[in-house]
Design a protein around this motif. Structure first.
Motif, PDB file in Angstrom:
ATOM      1  N   TYR B 121      20.688  14.616  81.841  1.00  0.00           N
ATOM      2  CA  TYR B 121      20.205  15.424  82.959  1.00  0.00           C
ATOM      3  C   TYR B 121      18.866  14.865  83.415  1.00  0.00           C
ATOM      4  O   TYR B 121      17.992  14.624  82.590  1.00  0.00           O
ATOM      5  CB  TYR B 121      19.994  16.889  82.529  1.00  0.00           C
ATOM      6  CG  TYR B 121      21.275  17.622  82.261  1.00  0.00           C
ATOM      7  CD1 TYR B 121      21.901  18.367  83.258  1.00  0.00           C
ATOM      8  CD2 TYR B 121      21.862  17.575  80.998  1.00  0.00           C
ATOM      9  CE1 TYR B 121      23.079  19.043  83.010  1.00  0.00           C
ATOM     10  CE2 TYR B 121      23.052  18.246  80.741  1.00  0.00           C
ATOM     11  CZ  TYR B 121      23.659  18.979  81.748  1.00  0.00           C
ATOM     12  OH  TYR B 121      24.821  19.640  81.504  1.00  0.00           O
ATOM     13  N   GLU B 122      18.731  14.700  84.721  1.00  0.00           N
ATOM     14  CA  GLU B 122      17.427  14.340  85.278  1.00  0.00           C
ATOM     15  C   GLU B 122      16.810  15.633  85.801  1.00  0.00           C
ATOM     16  O   GLU B 122      17.374  16.295  86.675  1.00  0.00           O
ATOM     17  CB  GLU B 122      17.597  13.346  86.447  1.00  0.00           C
ATOM     18  CG  GLU B 122      18.239  12.017  86.063  1.00  0.00           C
ATOM     19  CD  GLU B 122      17.223  10.974  85.568  1.00  0.00           C
ATOM     20  OE1 GLU B 122      16.005  11.184  85.762  1.00  0.00           O
ATOM     21  OE2 GLU B 122      17.650   9.971  84.962  1.00  0.00           O
ATOM     22  N   LEU B 123      15.653  16.009  85.251  1.00  0.00           N
ATOM     23  CA  LEU B 123      15.045  17.285  85.619  1.00  0.00           C
ATOM     24  C   LEU B 123      13.685  17.075  86.270  1.00  0.00           C
ATOM     25  O   LEU B 123      12.957  16.151  85.923  1.00  0.00           O
ATOM     26  CB  LEU B 123      14.854  18.163  84.384  1.00  0.00           C
ATOM     27  CG  LEU B 123      16.087  18.550  83.564  1.00  0.00           C
ATOM     28  CD1 LEU B 123      15.663  19.403  82.374  1.00  0.00           C
ATOM     29  CD2 LEU B 123      17.094  19.302  84.416  1.00  0.00           C
ATOM     30  N   ILE B 124      13.364  17.937  87.218  1.00  0.00           N
ATOM     31  CA  ILE B 124      12.003  18.028  87.748  1.00  0.00           C
ATOM     32  C   ILE B 124      11.533  19.439  87.437  1.00  0.00           C
ATOM     33  O   ILE B 124      12.112  20.413  87.937  1.00  0.00           O
ATOM     34  CB  ILE B 124      11.961  17.779  89.270  1.00  0.00           C
ATOM     35  CG1 ILE B 124      12.623  16.432  89.593  1.00  0.00           C
ATOM     36  CG2 ILE B 124      10.521  17.814  89.776  1.00  0.00           C
ATOM     37  CD1 ILE B 124      12.697  16.124  91.075  1.00  0.00           C
ATOM     38  N   LEU B 125      10.522  19.548  86.576  1.00  0.00           N
ATOM     39  CA  LEU B 125      10.091  20.870  86.108  1.00  0.00           C
ATOM     40  C   LEU B 125       8.816  21.300  86.816  1.00  0.00           C
ATOM     41  O   LEU B 125       8.002  20.453  87.200  1.00  0.00           O
ATOM     42  CB  LEU B 125       9.854  20.819  84.599  1.00  0.00           C
ATOM     43  CG  LEU B 125      11.067  20.411  83.752  1.00  0.00           C
ATOM     44  CD1 LEU B 125      10.665  20.252  82.291  1.00  0.00           C
ATOM     45  CD2 LEU B 125      12.174  21.449  83.884  1.00  0.00           C
ATOM     46  N   GLU B 138      10.138  25.663  76.219  1.00  0.00           N
ATOM     47  CA  GLU B 138      10.779  26.733  76.993  1.00  0.00           C
ATOM     48  C   GLU B 138      10.957  26.295  78.449  1.00  0.00           C
ATOM     49  O   GLU B 138      11.949  26.618  79.091  1.00  0.00           O
ATOM     50  CB  GLU B 138       9.958  28.027  76.906  1.00  0.00           C
ATOM     51  CG  GLU B 138      10.294  28.881  75.687  1.00  0.00           C
ATOM     52  CD  GLU B 138       9.902  28.240  74.369  1.00  0.00           C
ATOM     53  OE1 GLU B 138       8.883  27.504  74.328  1.00  0.00           O
ATOM     54  OE2 GLU B 138      10.617  28.436  73.367  1.00  0.00           O
ATOM     55  N   ARG B 139       9.992  25.540  78.944  1.00  0.00           N
ATOM     56  CA  ARG B 139      10.072  25.021  80.314  1.00  0.00           C
ATOM     57  C   ARG B 139      11.292  24.089  80.442  1.00  0.00           C
ATOM     58  O   ARG B 139      12.062  24.180  81.400  1.00  0.00           O
ATOM     59  CB  ARG B 139       8.783  24.248  80.601  1.00  0.00           C
ATOM     60  CG  ARG B 139       8.522  23.871  82.037  1.00  0.00           C
ATOM     61  CD  ARG B 139       7.116  23.247  82.139  1.00  0.00           C
ATOM     62  NE  ARG B 139       6.113  24.164  81.614  1.00  0.00           N
ATOM     63  CZ  ARG B 139       5.568  25.144  82.332  1.00  0.00           C
ATOM     64  NH1 ARG B 139       5.880  25.287  83.590  1.00  0.00           N
ATOM     65  NH2 ARG B 139       4.681  25.942  81.775  1.00  0.00           N
ATOM     66  N   LEU B 140      11.450  23.227  79.476  1.00  0.00           N
ATOM     67  CA  LEU B 140      12.588  22.309  79.480  1.00  0.00           C
ATOM     68  C   LEU B 140      13.902  23.084  79.370  1.00  0.00           C
ATOM     69  O   LEU B 140      14.871  22.818  80.088  1.00  0.00           O
ATOM     70  CB  LEU B 140      12.449  21.344  78.297  1.00  0.00           C
ATOM     71  CG  LEU B 140      13.548  20.300  78.162  1.00  0.00           C
ATOM     72  CD1 LEU B 140      13.359  19.223  79.222  1.00  0.00           C
ATOM     73  CD2 LEU B 140      13.526  19.670  76.774  1.00  0.00           C
ATOM     74  N   ALA B 141      13.932  24.046  78.448  1.00  0.00           N
ATOM     75  CA  ALA B 141      15.144  24.835  78.226  1.00  0.00           C
ATOM     76  C   ALA B 141      15.510  25.592  79.504  1.00  0.00           C
ATOM     77  O   ALA B 141      16.677  25.625  79.909  1.00  0.00           O
ATOM     78  CB  ALA B 141      14.942  25.794  77.057  1.00  0.00           C
ATOM     79  N   GLY B 148      22.708  24.696  84.915  1.00  0.00           N
ATOM     80  CA  GLY B 148      24.039  25.077  84.440  1.00  0.00           C
ATOM     81  C   GLY B 148      24.385  24.480  83.089  1.00  0.00           C
ATOM     82  O   GLY B 148      25.506  24.629  82.610  1.00  0.00           O
ATOM     83  N   ALA B 149      23.423  23.802  82.466  1.00  0.00           N
ATOM     84  CA  ALA B 149      23.669  23.228  81.136  1.00  0.00           C
ATOM     85  C   ALA B 149      23.577  24.343  80.098  1.00  0.00           C
ATOM     86  O   ALA B 149      22.945  25.372  80.347  1.00  0.00           O
ATOM     87  CB  ALA B 149      22.637  22.151  80.845  1.00  0.00           C
ATOM     88  N   PRO B 150      24.192  24.152  78.927  1.00  0.00           N
ATOM     89  CA  PRO B 150      24.008  25.141  77.869  1.00  0.00           C
ATOM     90  C   PRO B 150      22.523  25.208  77.498  1.00  0.00           C
ATOM     91  O   PRO B 150      21.851  24.179  77.512  1.00  0.00           O
ATOM     92  CB  PRO B 150      24.811  24.571  76.695  1.00  0.00           C
ATOM     93  CG  PRO B 150      25.617  23.454  77.231  1.00  0.00           C
ATOM     94  CD  PRO B 150      24.997  22.994  78.502  1.00  0.00           C
ATOM     95  N   ARG B 151      22.035  26.404  77.193  1.00  0.00           N
ATOM     96  CA  ARG B 151      20.631  26.518  76.809  1.00  0.00           C
ATOM     97  C   ARG B 151      20.437  25.836  75.457  1.00  0.00           C
ATOM     98  O   ARG B 151      21.139  26.135  74.505  1.00  0.00           O
ATOM     99  CB  ARG B 151      20.217  27.979  76.710  1.00  0.00           C
ATOM    100  CG  ARG B 151      18.702  28.116  76.551  1.00  0.00           C
ATOM    101  CD  ARG B 151      18.186  29.529  76.708  1.00  0.00           C
ATOM    102  NE  ARG B 151      16.730  29.496  76.632  1.00  0.00           N
ATOM    103  CZ  ARG B 151      15.937  29.265  77.670  1.00  0.00           C
ATOM    104  NH1 ARG B 151      16.451  29.099  78.874  1.00  0.00           N
ATOM    105  NH2 ARG B 151      14.617  29.215  77.512  1.00  0.00           N
ATOM    106  N   ASP B 181      24.571  21.870  72.533  1.00  0.00           N
ATOM    107  CA  ASP B 181      23.377  22.653  72.867  1.00  0.00           C
ATOM    108  C   ASP B 181      22.124  22.083  72.195  1.00  0.00           C
ATOM    109  O   ASP B 181      21.173  22.795  71.939  1.00  0.00           O
ATOM    110  CB  ASP B 181      23.578  24.135  72.501  1.00  0.00           C
ATOM    111  CG  ASP B 181      23.783  24.328  71.009  1.00  0.00           C
ATOM    112  OD1 ASP B 181      23.841  23.317  70.269  1.00  0.00           O
ATOM    113  OD2 ASP B 181      23.894  25.479  70.578  1.00  0.00           O
ATOM    114  N   GLU B 182      22.149  20.787  71.931  1.00  0.00           N
ATOM    115  CA  GLU B 182      21.009  20.172  71.249  1.00  0.00           C
ATOM    116  C   GLU B 182      20.427  19.043  72.096  1.00  0.00           C
ATOM    117  O   GLU B 182      21.144  18.151  72.533  1.00  0.00           O
ATOM    118  CB  GLU B 182      21.481  19.613  69.895  1.00  0.00           C
ATOM    119  CG  GLU B 182      20.345  19.039  69.069  1.00  0.00           C
ATOM    120  CD  GLU B 182      20.832  18.253  67.853  1.00  0.00           C
ATOM    121  OE1 GLU B 182      22.001  18.386  67.460  1.00  0.00           O
ATOM    122  OE2 GLU B 182      20.017  17.479  67.323  1.00  0.00           O
ATOM    123  N   VAL B 183      19.127  19.089  72.311  1.00  0.00           N
ATOM    124  CA  VAL B 183      18.467  17.983  73.003  1.00  0.00           C
ATOM    125  C   VAL B 183      18.275  16.854  71.997  1.00  0.00           C
ATOM    126  O   VAL B 183      17.608  17.035  70.979  1.00  0.00           O
ATOM    127  CB  VAL B 183      17.108  18.410  73.588  1.00  0.00           C
ATOM    128  CG1 VAL B 183      16.355  17.208  74.136  1.00  0.00           C
ATOM    129  CG2 VAL B 183      17.326  19.440  74.699  1.00  0.00           C
TER     130      VAL B 183
END
Lengths: 612, 612
Positions: B121-125, B138-141, B148-151, B181-183
């Motif tokens: 996943y490419e995220l912009i937080l 928590e921000r990443l989660a 829509g990814a699993p927490r 569900d694991e980073v």
């Protein structure tokens, strides 16, 4: 004829002759009850609690003078005035003790239903044979399933590595520690299954070794946090990691070593107790679960998480949710598969130790208005009011730990911890009863209160230069607490104007935090039904003195509760009970964190709070 | 005018003049097609496959003599006889190659739907701010949940440790690797996410570096298994760990180092390829998932699991179920959170490499009767018949690897690998085309078949002492394969009666395994529809020779398939596709393992199988 006196929660019993006082009984039992006035009913320090209708003399005039009617109704008495007329059970509040052990591991504790994360199973498995070629792991998994346990998943390498020899050396009998669906410990039949609860403080590390099968505390103890060598407080340790490439490694290793040694020490101690039956019956390899609570920085440094952002606005943590990690992930060599649970952090300056304290004191469950705080370099304060839970952290500084005070010192032997001004004369008591070396935080607090009561300092903290106890020193006015002739090092122990200012800033920060929390809840100080003071420093402070200098609101004495190391007790509860662990996570999640710096009126409220 | 000839699966193209043969085209392309007879249509080794109606000369008499009608119908031709009349695509079966690269990493491979365990996943937080004090985790989660990814659950310390700096250095943009569900991996935006598939053999370690986003193989390579220094075969390594207290540690470290170096090497190689765009764009820290397959002993030694019980009856594994472990658990330093998946073991002598081979060849899915085997010191054989899947392991010994053979050697430069007796003269071909040094397993196999066909040895393996190729040596009768004048070391390379016995024992063990599996299924050899030969040795053996000496049943040539390193391909499939990984676990679970030692008729069947 003699009576038996049972001192609780210390668990010491002593036989005394009729007519002896409780203070005398305590002295013959070797219990150090505070008695600055020498047991003549003047200082009011030897407070104890008795059951209604206990066979003792009724409250005398001295007692009725010093104690409020509510206190007397609650069974509080002065130990020096109560004459024993029969066998009684005496409850000694921590604040009445002269610090026989200043690494605080005791705390108020209520019984809890034993429901740890880990269940032990004793299995007898069918041996591997030509007609039964299941692998060792599948054999074990089948054995657990047959016992109705969840089928274990995700076998861990270090557990698998032990299995073959263990099964074959013990005739295919084995004791398995199962954590949900994970095997976390394997051992010969009937091996103890242990847990370790740890309060990882900036200054000290307290730990409890628990038998997870019985819930019994086998041993407890504490050591200094060896990270002190790299910085006395949180911020200096954060700086250390930023200035030294190997800083984080070093801080982690040093504290992991301390935990490892503490675990070994407690196991050895537990094994020496006669009730263990066998010497050396316990070892750290049997520790399958740990709960560690600490402030956010201690939490991060233990895990070698970055702390740079903890020292910079907006001060956010790397992680705040509860964590389950393997002890091996931080290089802690306990049992293979040993898990460490870390209670959640609330914010950059409110950590899992505060959550543990709230859990242990039940702050979040209480009906009325409750304040709970833990005083330190940062003081964390929570307010529970009508179902709402708010927390803040206030920078009270290191003065209460003896730092930034000219003759300040930690609470150790030789520290002046009690001060009274009686008939214009200054009296003191030191930790250990030895000649004074300096003054600790609780001593400074009392000194300030006594100077105020005696009119030697005014509301702004300014000294009356004409008072006989005040003299002109090299750096301004000062009060001599102990003259050079009586000190161990042959120098005066003094309290200076600057020292007083330091304490004013410290107590002002705490009072400002209290004020702002109450303001946010729309409450007045009088609305507080219970005021809970946790932690080592909080255990030893004199509450009336704290009220006198304006650190705490002026509430009836019985609304205050000094609960000892509640953070450690909270860790223990989270170790003994999964439901309580879940409760800790839930309470942390519902806390509203208040950032005092962002509070519009903070500066003026703080300014108003530093007056005495 | 010239034609373009495209050799597959090698991917080499060459332009040739009309009328050239495919063999000539191959030679000009630098492809080592087998041609023991010199390209005169006699040896039948230069087999290739063409599409129907390819523009080439029709099959000539030589071809129709050497090839069965079924083979011709399937498009098989002799490269030396086919004249090119236009551009064609030529499929070169591995068995037609003269081993240009003897560390086998290629294998038959079919396209697979990309569905790896890990999603990127490419995220912009939103940045941390005074009004948004969420912890980094928590921000990443929250960011993942919003996509829509699993927490994510159970954050790992090493991931948390990277988060703070990574987010702040990249303007709160991040690439996350999520495994269920694991980073398991965090990196700057657009960093590649890699996987590594490894076939961990007793002798060699082959690996494929995969881009998990595209499924593309970026690089592949192989090295010797450095554990060889501590024992050539499985049993000697097991002994080594039992005789040396540090043995297990040493064997683990040595192979972990090799994996680590291989990973670094493949990343560097991938980065050098022009299509990667940037040099050094890949590094092992991007490897988030590995799949490792190996025999049960290699599996256990990698994990430092006990192997003592693998060497003793009843030979049970420490674990047989599939394993997910962290690379860090075995000291392999890849990306933080990197997972290693190990395919299940079937029994003490049938490991995850065999499961991978079955997965890659699809043996378990086929409708008819299929035999799949992988020849080595232990030869694992599976029989799929009418929905049933049976496996056994047979102790074929190290003769095929050149051990216990007087002039035996591994398949390396200078090894005689092809032998023909033409008109009473013995001809050979060596690996690399250099003067001979010894003979490798496939060479011995062919020599034996040729000696049998020429009537020089009889059905019991006894030599005809009067034949001109046979002489009396110091240790009995022997055949000179290469005279001293032609060898690199100036000594004769010979084949002795004892060498022949060794091969008889080896091939007898394999044939006995085949016989017993078929017997259990109530089948005859003729019932076998497909006979799959996997692995490096299996790739290079001459199937007709193996049939001649009775190692394989006499089936039509086209029922045999030599598939190369199918175990490696299986590892790759399990890396690329979670459903296939689950399929591997399911097929392993339904295999009936047959312990040959317990088979009542084993000894007599084995005795019957050693005749030639």
């Amino acid at each position: 004829m003699s009576f038996q006196i049972d001192f609780q929660p210390l668990g010491r019993r002593v036989d005394v002759e009729p007519g002896a006082t409780i203070l005398e009984a305590a002295q013959s039992a070797g219990i150090g009850l505070s008695a600055v006035c020498g047991g003549v009913g003047l200082c009011g320090r030897c407070l104890v609690r008795l059951a209604p209708a206990a066979p003792v003399s009724p409250p005398n005039e001295d007692e009725l003078t010093l104690l409020s009617p509510e206190a007397v109704a609650a069974g509080l008495r002065l130990a020096c005035q109560v004459k024993l007329l029969g066998s009684v059970r005496v409850e000694v509040p921590p604040e009445s003790l002269t610090a026989p052990q200043r690494t605080q591991v005791e705390g108020e504790e209520e019984p809890v239903d034993l429901a740890p994360e880990i269940t032990a199973y004793e299995l007898i498995l069918p041996p591997a044979a030509l007609k039964d070629l299941r692998s060792d792991w599948e054999r074990l998994a089948d054995g657990l399933s047959a016992r109705g346990a969840p089928r274990p998943q995700r076998p861990r390498v270090r557990i698998l590595a032990r299995l073959a020899a263990l099964l074959r050396a013990n005739d295919w009998r084995i004791r398995v520690g199962l954590r949900r669906d994970e095997v976390v410990n394997v051992a010969p039949p009937e091996t103890p299954l242990l847990g370790l609860a740890v309060d990882l403080g900036t200054t000290k590390v307290a730990a409890y070794l628990i038998d997870l099968l019985s819930g019994r505390t086998l041993a407890m103890g504490a050591v200094m946090n060896p990270q002190i060598a790299y910085g006395e407080d949180v911020l200096s340790r954060i700086s250390f990691t930023m200035e030294n490439p190997e800083g984080s490694n070093l801080l982690q290793k040093t504290v992991v070593n301390a935990l490892s040694e503490l675990a070994a020490h407690l196991c050895a101690e537990a094994g020496r107790k006669p009730e263990a039956g066998r010497t050396g019956a316990y070892d750290p390899g049997q520790i399958a679960e740990m709960v560690i609570v600490g402030n956010t920085a201690m939490h991060h440094l233990l895990l070698k998480l970055p702390v740079r952002q903890l020292g910079l606005a907006p001060y956010v943590a790397a992680v705040s949710s509860p964590l389950d990690i393997k002890a091996s992930e931080i290089g802690l060599d306990l049992g293979p598969g040993s898990t460490i649970h870390l209670l959640p952090n609330i914010a950059g300056f409110v950590g899992g130790d505060h959550v543990a304290m709230l859990l242990a004191t039940g702050t979040h469950r209480k009906k009325g208005v409750v304040i709970s705080l833990d005083i330190g370099t940062n003081t964390e304060i929570s307010l529970a009011a009508h179902g709402r839970l708010m927390s803040c952290s206030t920078a009270s500084g290191p003065a209460f730990e003896g730092a930034h005070i000219r003759d300040g010192m930690r609470a150790a032997d030789g520290a002046i911890e009690r001060v009274r001004i009686v008939d214009g004369r200054l009296e003191y008591q030191t930790i250990g009863g030895v000649p004074p070396v300096g003054i600790c935080g609780s001593g400074v607090l009392e000194a300030l209160a006594q100077l105020k009561l005696a009119g030697i300092i005014d509301g702004r903290g300014a000294m009356d230069k004409d008072h006989p106890l005040v003299r002109q020193g090299n750096f301004g006015l000062e009060v001599v607490l102990a003259a050079a002739t009586r000190t161990r090092h042959g120098r005066d122990v003094v309290l200076s104007r600057k020292d007083i200012s330091e304490i004013q800033l410290a107590k002002g920060a705490i009072r400002a935090g209290l004020t702002i929390l109450l303001k946010h809840a729309g409450l007045e100080p009088d609305d507080v039904n219970e005021f809970i003071i946790a932690g080592a420093f909080g255990t030893y402070i004199d509450v009336p003195s704290a009220i006198t200098i304006g650190m705490f609101p002026r509430l009836p004495r019985e609304r205050f509760r000094q609960v000892g190391n509640a953070a450690g007790i909270g860790a223990k509860l989270a170790l003994l009970s999964s439901p309580l662990r879940a409760e800790a996570a839930a309470l942390a999640a519902r806390i509203d964190y208040l950032d005092l710096i962002q509070e519009p009126g903070f500066t003026s409220i703080f300014a108003e709070s530093i007056g005495i």
